[in-house]
Write a protein that holds these residues in place. Sequence first.
Motif, mmCIF file in Angstrom:
data_model
loop_
_atom_site.group_PDB
_atom_site.id
_atom_site.type_symbol
_atom_site.label_atom_id
_atom_site.label_comp_id
_atom_site.label_asym_id
_atom_site.label_seq_id
_atom_site.Cartn_x
_atom_site.Cartn_y
_atom_site.Cartn_z
ATOM 1 N N GLN A 6 0.849 -1.189 0.000
ATOM 2 C CA GLN A 6 0.000 0.000 0.000
ATOM 3 C C GLN A 6 0.884 1.238 0.000
ATOM 4 O O GLN A 6 1.881 1.293 0.698
ATOM 5 N N CYS A 23 -3.319 0.430 -3.667
ATOM 6 C CA CYS A 23 -3.132 -0.924 -3.150
ATOM 7 C C CYS A 23 -2.734 -1.843 -4.298
ATOM 8 O O CYS A 23 -3.437 -1.924 -5.317
ATOM 9 N N TRP A 34 -11.287 -3.060 0.798
ATOM 10 C CA TRP A 34 -10.754 -1.948 1.590
ATOM 11 C C TRP A 34 -11.496 -1.868 2.916
ATOM 12 O O TRP A 34 -12.717 -2.072 2.982
ATOM 13 N N GLN A 36 -11.579 0.466 6.787
ATOM 14 C CA GLN A 36 -11.155 1.605 7.593
ATOM 15 C C GLN A 36 -11.025 1.122 9.035
ATOM 16 O O GLN A 36 -11.928 0.446 9.547
ATOM 17 N N GLY A 66 -13.860 4.115 -5.036
ATOM 18 C CA GLY A 66 -12.702 3.309 -5.382
ATOM 19 C C GLY A 66 -12.780 2.843 -6.810
ATOM 20 O O GLY A 66 -13.776 3.081 -7.513
ATOM 21 N N SER A 74 -5.668 -1.479 -7.071
ATOM 22 C CA SER A 74 -6.876 -0.733 -6.704
ATOM 23 C C SER A 74 -6.488 0.597 -6.072
ATOM 24 O O SER A 74 -5.414 0.744 -5.475
ATOM 25 N N MET A 76 -8.364 3.886 -3.763
ATOM 26 C CA MET A 76 -9.559 4.453 -3.148
ATOM 27 C C MET A 76 -9.351 5.953 -2.998
ATOM 28 O O MET A 76 -8.218 6.424 -2.826
ATOM 29 N N TYR A 89 -6.172 2.925 6.818
ATOM 30 C CA TYR A 89 -6.914 2.306 5.721
ATOM 31 C C TYR A 89 -6.171 1.066 5.255
ATOM 32 O O TYR A 89 -5.015 1.145 4.834
ATOM 33 N N CYS A 91 -6.027 -2.462 2.916
ATOM 34 C CA CYS A 91 -6.593 -3.209 1.804
ATOM 35 C C CYS A 91 -6.203 -4.674 1.961
ATOM 36 O O CYS A 91 -5.212 -5.000 2.633
#
Lengths: 114, 109
Positions: A6, A23, A34, A36, A66, A74, A76, A89, A91
């Motif tokens: 990440q 990610c 994802w 949080q 995202g 990926s 976001m 955050y 992933c």
Amino acid sequence: KAGVTQTPRYLIKTRGQQVTLSCSPISGHRSVSWYQQTPGQGLQFLFEYFSETQRNKGNFPGRFSGRQFSNSRSEMNVSTLELGDSALYLCASSLALAGKETQYFGPGTRLLVL
Amino acid sequence: AQRVTQPEKLLSVFKGAPVELKCNYSYSGSPELFWYVQYSRQRLQLLLRHISRESIKGFTADLNKGETSFHLKKPFAQEEDSAMYYCALSSGATNKLIFGTGTLLAVQP
């Protein structure tokens, strides 16, 4: 195999700004999710992507979005940042779209909103 | 509503003592249950899942559908077991995980 990566690892933003987190899943993994993580709410699901399509979405406002690319990487995005968006955050990637799959987590991006 | 409850925020035991981390869930259907662990300064990682019925690092967990529980147990705690433990469930159809709030296990020497 390299693990989930990440970037960036740490980020400081001010209220109203937007931020993009990236990610890179484990090679061959097609599913990216994802989360949080905050001290108050714990680990909460944001969204899940598989083959460039969002398959599931958590209860977060539309400011959180995202996408997934053809190489399964990926990103976001959080727009109009609020103080409450300060969090870690995470992933996670997995091989397929099935609940019994092992998910492998990245180290996280720690976002601080001032 | 789908929910995972871990009633203990902190569990402190002495080395060699038995450990039981409690997890209860609420789910209409047949969920997949997992235990994830996060050691200090390391990333979250899967410890075990109910479908495998295996023992990892001496830990076991049995799914009790009648009591909707998935408690994590180890007969003799080691100092290296000190970590944050999260119970989680998924629906089986997607990878969405619903996590409990976690239990910090502290094993004293």
